[in-house]
Design a protein around this motif. Structure first.
Motif, PDB file in Angstrom:
ATOM      1  N   PHE A 297     -50.436 -26.497   7.465  1.00 19.12           N
ATOM      2  CA  PHE A 297     -50.796 -26.436   8.890  1.00 19.12           C
ATOM      3  C   PHE A 297     -51.833 -27.503   9.246  1.00 19.12           C
ATOM      4  O   PHE A 297     -51.803 -28.050  10.347  1.00 19.12           O
ATOM      5  CB  PHE A 297     -51.319 -25.039   9.263  1.00 19.12           C
ATOM      6  N   VAL A 298     -52.736 -27.791   8.322  1.00 26.42           N
ATOM      7  CA  VAL A 298     -53.709 -28.864   8.555  1.00 26.42           C
ATOM      8  C   VAL A 298     -52.954 -30.177   8.747  1.00 26.42           C
ATOM      9  O   VAL A 298     -53.191 -30.935   9.688  1.00 26.42           O
ATOM     10  CB  VAL A 298     -54.695 -28.992   7.366  1.00 26.42           C
ATOM     11  N   LYS A 299     -51.981 -30.397   7.878  1.00 26.72           N
ATOM     12  CA  LYS A 299     -51.224 -31.648   7.902  1.00 26.72           C
ATOM     13  C   LYS A 299     -50.399 -31.774   9.197  1.00 26.72           C
ATOM     14  O   LYS A 299     -50.438 -32.813   9.870  1.00 26.72           O
ATOM     15  CB  LYS A 299     -50.307 -31.684   6.675  1.00 26.72           C
ATOM     16  N   VAL A 300     -49.673 -30.737   9.536  1.00 27.65           N
ATOM     17  CA  VAL A 300     -48.808 -30.820  10.714  1.00 27.65           C
ATOM     18  C   VAL A 300     -49.649 -30.961  11.982  1.00 27.65           C
ATOM     19  O   VAL A 300     -49.270 -31.646  12.942  1.00 27.65           O
ATOM     20  CB  VAL A 300     -47.819 -29.623  10.764  1.00 27.65           C
ATOM     21  N   GLU A 303     -50.634 -34.610  12.113  1.00 27.53           N
ATOM     22  CA  GLU A 303     -49.541 -35.573  12.294  1.00 27.53           C
ATOM     23  C   GLU A 303     -48.803 -35.454  13.629  1.00 27.53           C
ATOM     24  O   GLU A 303     -47.979 -36.289  13.960  1.00 27.53           O
ATOM     25  CB  GLU A 303     -48.565 -35.473  11.116  1.00 27.53           C
ATOM     26  N   LEU A 304     -49.078 -34.385  14.359  1.00 25.72           N
ATOM     27  CA  LEU A 304     -48.455 -34.233  15.683  1.00 25.72           C
ATOM     28  C   LEU A 304     -49.552 -34.110  16.745  1.00 25.72           C
ATOM     29  O   LEU A 304     -49.750 -33.044  17.336  1.00 25.72           O
ATOM     30  CB  LEU A 304     -47.542 -33.006  15.703  1.00 25.72           C
ATOM     31  N   PRO A 305     -50.256 -35.191  17.007  1.00 21.04           N
ATOM     32  CA  PRO A 305     -51.454 -35.106  17.853  1.00 21.04           C
ATOM     33  C   PRO A 305     -51.183 -34.707  19.299  1.00 21.04           C
ATOM     34  O   PRO A 305     -52.075 -34.200  19.976  1.00 21.04           O
ATOM     35  CB  PRO A 305     -52.042 -36.527  17.774  1.00 21.04           C
ATOM     36  N   GLN A 306     -49.958 -34.910  19.773  1.00 19.81           N
ATOM     37  CA  GLN A 306     -49.640 -34.571  21.174  1.00 19.81           C
ATOM     38  C   GLN A 306     -49.215 -33.118  21.321  1.00 19.81           C
ATOM     39  O   GLN A 306     -49.021 -32.634  22.436  1.00 19.81           O
ATOM     40  CB  GLN A 306     -48.458 -35.427  21.648  1.00 19.81           C
ATOM     41  N   THR A 307     -48.969 -32.459  20.196  1.00 21.55           N
ATOM     42  CA  THR A 307     -48.342 -31.144  20.220  1.00 21.55           C
ATOM     43  C   THR A 307     -49.342 -30.065  19.843  1.00 21.55           C
ATOM     44  O   THR A 307     -50.058 -30.201  18.854  1.00 21.55           O
ATOM     45  CB  THR A 307     -47.163 -31.121  19.219  1.00 21.55           C
ATOM     46  N   GLN A 308     -49.376 -29.008  20.640  1.00 17.91           N
ATOM     47  CA  GLN A 308     -50.198 -27.848  20.287  1.00 17.91           C
ATOM     48  C   GLN A 308     -49.539 -27.142  19.093  1.00 17.91           C
ATOM     49  O   GLN A 308     -48.329 -26.901  19.100  1.00 17.91           O
ATOM     50  CB  GLN A 308     -50.273 -26.901  21.483  1.00 17.91           C
ATOM     51  N   ILE A 309     -50.335 -26.811  18.081  1.00 20.36           N
ATOM     52  CA  ILE A 309     -49.806 -26.084  16.926  1.00 20.36           C
ATOM     53  C   ILE A 309     -50.360 -24.659  16.966  1.00 20.36           C
ATOM     54  O   ILE A 309     -51.580 -24.447  16.889  1.00 20.36           O
ATOM     55  CB  ILE A 309     -50.199 -26.765  15.600  1.00 20.36           C
ATOM     56  N   VAL A 310     -49.448 -23.689  17.091  1.00 17.50           N
ATOM     57  CA  VAL A 310     -49.838 -22.293  17.312  1.00 17.50           C
ATOM     58  C   VAL A 310     -49.596 -21.482  16.052  1.00 17.50           C
ATOM     59  O   VAL A 310     -48.506 -21.527  15.471  1.00 17.50           O
ATOM     60  CB  VAL A 310     -49.008 -21.676  18.463  1.00 17.50           C
ATOM     61  N   ALA A 330     -56.564 -26.037  10.574  1.00 14.02           N
ATOM     62  CA  ALA A 330     -55.166 -25.618  10.510  1.00 14.02           C
ATOM     63  C   ALA A 330     -54.766 -25.059  11.870  1.00 14.02           C
ATOM     64  O   ALA A 330     -55.359 -24.098  12.353  1.00 14.02           O
ATOM     65  CB  ALA A 330     -54.991 -24.540   9.437  1.00 14.02           C
ATOM     66  N   ALA A 331     -53.778 -25.674  12.515  1.00 11.34           N
ATOM     67  CA  ALA A 331     -53.342 -25.327  13.874  1.00 11.34           C
ATOM     68  C   ALA A 331     -54.469 -25.600  14.866  1.00 11.34           C
ATOM     69  O   ALA A 331     -55.598 -25.952  14.477  1.00 11.34           O
ATOM     70  CB  ALA A 331     -52.874 -23.883  13.978  1.00 11.34           C
ATOM     71  N   ASN A 332     -54.169 -25.462  16.160  1.00  7.54           N
ATOM     72  CA  ASN A 332     -55.230 -25.587  17.153  1.00  7.54           C
ATOM     73  C   ASN A 332     -55.059 -24.574  18.279  1.00  7.54           C
ATOM     74  O   ASN A 332     -55.652 -24.710  19.342  1.00  7.54           O
ATOM     75  CB  ASN A 332     -55.332 -27.025  17.686  1.00  7.54           C
ATOM     76  N   ALA A 333     -54.253 -23.541  18.004  1.00  8.77           N
ATOM     77  CA  ALA A 333     -54.117 -22.439  18.957  1.00  8.77           C
ATOM     78  C   ALA A 333     -53.696 -21.177  18.211  1.00  8.77           C
ATOM     79  O   ALA A 333     -53.107 -21.250  17.127  1.00  8.77           O
ATOM     80  CB  ALA A 333     -53.078 -22.767  20.033  1.00  8.77           C
ATOM     81  N   MET A 334     -54.030 -20.049  18.819  1.00  9.34           N
ATOM     82  CA  MET A 334     -53.718 -18.748  18.223  1.00  9.34           C
ATOM     83  C   MET A 334     -52.754 -17.988  19.128  1.00  9.34           C
ATOM     84  O   MET A 334     -52.943 -17.975  20.350  1.00  9.34           O
ATOM     85  CB  MET A 334     -55.027 -17.953  18.123  1.00  9.34           C
TER      86      MET A 334
END
Ligand code: PGA
Ligand code: ZN
Length: 426
Positions: A297-300, A303-310, A330-334
């Motif tokens: 999750f840290v990696k993704v 590597e996807l700076p425009q995309t919110q990772i939930v 790891a991720a930037n949203a819950m």
């Protein structure tokens, strides 16, 4: 003062039993709430107490949970002031005494927790969203899952939800209008290629078609949106999102993800997501990797700076899991699902922790819902800017959408649709 608490076994949208709880204040029924249920659940969710009696509902009855509400929980809470939500929730957590609410059942505890909130709001003479936060005013962008797969359908699509976010709408009402217009175009496209049977829907109301892999669903979303007359792109009318629910097509033994007959290592899968994000405006991805893979999750996320990772199965609305993620990036949203943790106070505590660390909060339905629209009040109280609550075509989903329309009307000129700022509308 709470004078009584009652509960009953009701059914959710799958016909499976769940708990409904009633809280009485000064002898009068003041608050009622239903408990939702997941099917594509995370490993670390709070415990749902079922009867295990194969002669009733194949073991899925909840009479034990109901008895716990009307017995131990009732006895512990009668006499408390209904406005003391935190104290009430903490009392139940301590009474249960286990880390995952295994003894009394998270379904028993959550039903009471939510009904207490409703009763508190009614006693204060306020709508729930305002009672929970006098400054709640943000109407969320709905994440509309037009195409469904995974555990919520009977097709072969691994990825659970292909989502359109109507970020360019000017109100929640307008977002719903856009959704239906796009969905009717999509229906015609699906019929043309796959026939009428392919327009049957999954648990959350998206079409359950024979499409496969990751590319074809996006081609359909793109075409349907254009035919409906909307523009796709960051800063335009519509952007896209995914709930991959990838723990469910990840092999824990080999570590491989299998999508449309092809196996991927973690890095190969991240590359695939990057290819999608290069072609389409991919604004958000939920659970792109397995629920135990914090490092991935840290990696993704990087590597996807425009995309919110939930994180859904990753965090399970649990502040301790969230702490593990926040520390590493790891991720930037819950994802925010009240029944993953089992009390309203703990769910809010997780959301506040997320905000303090710059993480977004996406409020979510469960695949097993009832006609209770409570999470719509929660999303406005949290000013979170985003909600995932299914397509507006089944009663348990329209309950949420229609509640948001009511709130938007009540707030009038102070209502603010999150729109393009859905990740940080506050
Ligand atoms: P669930 O599915 O409610 O069955 O867990 C929804 C999701 O994965 O977000
Ligand atoms: Zn999910």
């Amino acid at each position: 003062k709470i004078t009584d608490i009652r509960a009953r076994e009701i059914v959710d949208c799958r016909g499976w039993p769940t708990v409904q709880a009633d809280v009485y204040v000064d002898g009068v029924l003041a608050g009622r709430a239903d408990v939702p249920a997941g099917r594509s659940t995370g490993l670390h969710e709070a415990f749902v107490l079922t009867d295990g009696d194969p002669k009733r509902y194949r073991g899925l009855g909840v009479r034990k949970a109901v008895a716990n509400v009307e017995g131990e929980i009732r006895d512990a809470l009668v006499g408390l002031d209904v406005s003391e939500q935190r104290k009430i929730d903490q009392t139940m957590v301590e009474l249960d005494g286990t880390p995952n609410k295994k003894r009394l059942g998270a379904n028993a505890i959550l039903g009471v927790s939510l009904a207490v909130a409703r009763a508190g709001a009614a006693t204060a003479g306020m709508p729930l969203y305002r009672y929970l936060n006098p400054f709640g005013h943000v109407l969320p962008v709905p994440l509309m899952n037009f195409l469904n797969g995974g555990k919520l359908t009977a097709n072969e699509l691994e990825i659970q939800e292909f989502i359109i976010m109507p970020v360019g709408a000017d109100s929640y009402a307008h977002a719903l209008q856009m959704t239906t217009e796009i969905n009717e175009q999509l229906r015609e496209l699906v019929i043309t290629k796959y026939g009428i049977l392919a327009t049957n829907t999954g648990d959350e109301g998206g079409f359950a078609t024979p499409m496969k892999g990751i590319w074809e669903p996006f081609e359909f979303l793109q075409k349907a949106t254009e035919l409906a007359g909307y523009r796709v792109g960051f800063g335009e009318d519509v952007v896209y999102a995914l709930d991959c629910a990838s723990s469910h097509w990840h092999d824990k033994a080999t570590g491989l993800y299998t999508l449309d007959g092809k196996s991927y290592e973690r890095d190969g899968l991240i590359d695939l997501y990057k290819q999608v994000a290069a072609k389409y405006p991919l604004a958000s991805i939920e659970d792109p990797l397995d629920e135990e893979d914090f490092e991935g999750f840290v990696k993704v996320t990087r590597e996807l700076p425009q995309t919110q990772i939930v994180g859904d199965d990753l965090f399970v609305t649990n502040v301790e899991r969230l702490r593990l993620g926040v520390g590493r990036g790891a991720a930037n949203a819950m994802l925010f699902k009240v029944n993953q943790i089992g009390t309203l106070s703990q769910a809010f505590e997780s959301a506040e922790f997320a905000y303090r660390h710059g993480y977004g909060v996406q409020v979510s339905e469960r695949s097993g819902e009832t006609e209770d629209g409570l999470i719509s009040d929660l999303v406005v109280a949290l000013n979170s800017g985003q909600i995932k609550t299914g397509m507006p075509i089944r009663g348990e989903r329209t309950a949420k959408h229609n509640r948001l329309l009511q709130i938007e009307g009540e707030l009038g000129a102070t209502a603010q649709y999150a729109g393009h700022a859905f990740r940080r509308p506050r």
